[in-house]
Design an enzyme around this catalytic site. Structure first.
Site, mmCIF file in Angstrom:
data_model
loop_
_atom_site.group_PDB
_atom_site.id
_atom_site.type_symbol
_atom_site.label_atom_id
_atom_site.label_comp_id
_atom_site.label_asym_id
_atom_site.label_seq_id
_atom_site.Cartn_x
_atom_site.Cartn_y
_atom_site.Cartn_z
ATOM 1 N N LYS A 1 0.836 -1.203 0.000
ATOM 2 C CA LYS A 1 0.000 0.000 0.000
ATOM 3 C C LYS A 1 0.880 1.266 0.000
ATOM 4 O O LYS A 1 2.102 1.187 0.199
ATOM 5 C CB LYS A 1 -0.921 -0.044 1.217
ATOM 6 C CG LYS A 1 -1.953 -1.188 1.172
ATOM 7 C CD LYS A 1 -2.840 -1.153 2.419
ATOM 8 C CE LYS A 1 -3.886 -2.250 2.407
ATOM 9 N NZ LYS A 1 -4.738 -2.187 3.632
ATOM 10 N N TYR B 1 -12.196 -2.339 -3.569
ATOM 11 C CA TYR B 1 -12.750 -2.366 -2.211
ATOM 12 C C TYR B 1 -14.280 -2.343 -2.216
ATOM 13 O O TYR B 1 -14.891 -1.865 -1.255
ATOM 14 C CB TYR B 1 -12.185 -1.203 -1.396
ATOM 15 C CG TYR B 1 -10.777 -1.452 -0.868
ATOM 16 C CD1 TYR B 1 -10.480 -2.592 -0.115
ATOM 17 C CD2 TYR B 1 -9.754 -0.543 -1.101
ATOM 18 C CE1 TYR B 1 -9.193 -2.821 0.369
ATOM 19 C CE2 TYR B 1 -8.460 -0.767 -0.605
ATOM 20 C CZ TYR B 1 -8.199 -1.910 0.130
ATOM 21 O OH TYR B 1 -6.932 -2.140 0.631
ATOM 22 N N ARG C 1 -1.827 -14.456 3.640
ATOM 23 C CA ARG C 1 -2.625 -13.923 4.758
ATOM 24 C C ARG C 1 -1.905 -14.161 6.091
ATOM 25 O O ARG C 1 -1.893 -13.287 6.952
ATOM 26 C CB ARG C 1 -4.017 -14.569 4.797
ATOM 27 C CG ARG C 1 -4.915 -14.243 3.618
ATOM 28 C CD ARG C 1 -5.438 -12.826 3.587
ATOM 29 N NE ARG C 1 -6.273 -12.465 4.697
ATOM 30 C CZ ARG C 1 -6.931 -11.300 4.778
ATOM 31 N NH1 ARG C 1 -6.840 -10.409 3.794
ATOM 32 N NH2 ARG C 1 -7.653 -11.021 5.820
ATOM 33 N N ASN D 1 -1.677 -0.201 7.396
ATOM 34 C CA ASN D 1 -1.228 -1.573 7.676
ATOM 35 C C ASN D 1 -0.458 -2.224 6.526
ATOM 36 O O ASN D 1 -0.348 -3.445 6.439
ATOM 37 C CB ASN D 1 -2.400 -2.432 8.160
ATOM 38 C CG ASN D 1 -3.480 -2.589 7.113
ATOM 39 O OD1 ASN D 1 -3.347 -2.121 5.985
ATOM 40 N ND2 ASN D 1 -4.560 -3.268 7.481
ATOM 41 N N HIS E 1 -1.983 -5.440 1.331
ATOM 42 C CA HIS E 1 -3.242 -6.124 1.024
ATOM 43 C C HIS E 1 -2.914 -7.506 0.499
ATOM 44 O O HIS E 1 -1.978 -7.673 -0.290
ATOM 45 C CB HIS E 1 -4.027 -5.359 -0.050
ATOM 46 C CG HIS E 1 -5.172 -6.161 -0.604
ATOM 47 N ND1 HIS E 1 -6.411 -6.199 0.003
ATOM 48 C CD2 HIS E 1 -5.252 -7.002 -1.669
ATOM 49 C CE1 HIS E 1 -7.199 -7.024 -0.683
ATOM 50 N NE2 HIS E 1 -6.520 -7.531 -1.701
ATOM 51 N N GLU F 1 -9.477 -10.043 -8.064
ATOM 52 C CA GLU F 1 -8.537 -8.940 -7.831
ATOM 53 C C GLU F 1 -7.346 -8.984 -8.799
ATOM 54 O O GLU F 1 -6.899 -7.939 -9.267
ATOM 55 C CB GLU F 1 -8.052 -8.985 -6.382
ATOM 56 C CG GLU F 1 -9.188 -8.690 -5.387
ATOM 57 C CD GLU F 1 -8.779 -8.901 -3.931
ATOM 58 O OE1 GLU F 1 -7.608 -9.285 -3.679
ATOM 59 O OE2 GLU F 1 -9.624 -8.673 -3.052
HETATM 60 P P1 IDP Z 1 -7.616 -6.978 5.302
HETATM 61 O O1 IDP Z 1 -6.793 -5.935 4.597
HETATM 62 O O2 IDP Z 1 -6.865 -7.571 6.468
HETATM 63 O O3 IDP Z 1 -8.193 -8.014 4.377
HETATM 64 P P2 IDP Z 1 -10.302 -5.835 5.416
HETATM 65 O O4 IDP Z 1 -11.284 -6.119 6.507
HETATM 66 O O5 IDP Z 1 -10.554 -6.453 4.087
HETATM 67 O O6 IDP Z 1 -8.847 -6.215 5.976
HETATM 68 O O7 IDP Z 1 -10.221 -4.261 5.274
HETATM 69 C C1 IDP Z 1 -9.575 -3.670 4.168
HETATM 70 C C2 IDP Z 1 -8.698 -2.547 4.652
HETATM 71 O O8 IDP Z 1 -9.524 -1.500 5.145
HETATM 72 C C3 IDP Z 1 -7.780 -2.900 5.832
HETATM 73 O O9 IDP Z 1 -6.576 -3.491 5.434
HETATM 74 C C4 IDP Z 1 -7.552 -1.539 6.458
HETATM 75 O O10 IDP Z 1 -6.552 -0.806 5.742
HETATM 76 C C5 IDP Z 1 -8.891 -0.866 6.229
HETATM 77 N N1 IDP Z 1 -9.750 -1.022 7.398
HETATM 78 C C6 IDP Z 1 -10.507 -2.079 7.725
HETATM 79 N N2 IDP Z 1 -11.182 -1.866 8.863
HETATM 80 C C7 IDP Z 1 -10.836 -0.635 9.262
HETATM 81 C C8 IDP Z 1 -11.204 0.163 10.374
HETATM 82 O O11 IDP Z 1 -12.004 -0.235 11.236
HETATM 83 N N3 IDP Z 1 -10.624 1.382 10.449
HETATM 84 C C9 IDP Z 1 -9.745 1.854 9.514
HETATM 85 N N4 IDP Z 1 -9.389 1.131 8.446
HETATM 86 C C10 IDP Z 1 -9.915 -0.101 8.320
HETATM 87 MG MG MG Z 2 -9.586 -7.796 2.857
#
Ligand code: IDP
Ligand code: MG
Length: 153
Positions: free
Chosen positions: A11, A51, A87, A114, A117, A128
């Site tokens: 990212k 997304y 993952r 974080n 992805h 994707e």
């Molecule tokens: P993942 O990236 O671990 O698959 P997802 O639930 O698919 O997680 O969420 C996509 C992205 O959205 C996350 O990686 C994070 O950057 C962002 N995200 C998810 N939940 C939150 C939140 O509660 N606050 C802020 N950002 C979030």
């Molecule tokens: Mg995800």
């Protein structure tokens, strides 16, 4: 063992922090094989498609703003159960809950920063990968190290 392909994005925070190589190196070192790789900056349309499952959630607008804010590195990695392998190497979505030794657990602190992805299922991966790569941009190649990484390549 089922050979899978999965989409990884370093990212904007990863690219801006100069961690693209370090993040890809961990996945390569684990034994996953690169079959696609590019640097690009996502536009809002691509972000919305990527997304789509999060549209309407409280963090969605911030997520799109962030993911389009700077370049990303997109990669397709291949290997036995590659989706799950990526993952587990990423760690939990919230970096403060991600285990040490994972990319997020070692290198990140906040959910909205974080770093990486990774597709969450083989079905998501197929969708994707197609968003980011044409079929002609994916390279099927034989890796000499395969028998040292995969029991039945
Ligand atoms: P993942 O990236 O671990 O698959 P997802 O639930 O698919 O997680 O969420 C996509 C992205 O959205 C996350 O990686 C994070 O950057 C962002 N995200 C998810 N939940 C939150 C939140 O509660 N606050 C802020 N950002 C979030
Ligand atoms: Mg995800």
């Amino acid at each position: 063992m089922e050979v899978q392909r999965t989409l990884v994005l370093v990212k904007p925070d990863g690219v801006q922090r100069g961690l693209s190589g370090a993040i890809l190196a961990r996945l390569e070192a684990r034994g996953l094989k690169l079959v696609g790789l590019k640097l690009l900056q996502m536009d809002r349309e691509l972000a919305a498609r990527h997304y789509a499952e999060h549209q309407g959630k409280p963090f969605y607008k911030g997520l799109v703003k962030f993911i389009t804010s700077a370049p990303i590195v997109a990669a397709v990695l291949e290997g036995p159960r590659a989706v799950e392998a990526v993952r587990s190497a990423m760690g939990k979505t919230n970096p403060t809950e991600a285990a040490p030794g994972t990319i997020r657990g070692d290198l990140a602190l906040e959910m909205g920063r974080n770093l990486i992805h990774g597709s969450d299922s083989p079905e998501s991966a197929a969708r994707e990968v197609a968003l980011f790569f044409k079929a002609s941009e994916l390279v099927a190649w034989r890796r000499d190290a395969d028998p040292w990484i995969i029991e039945k390549p």
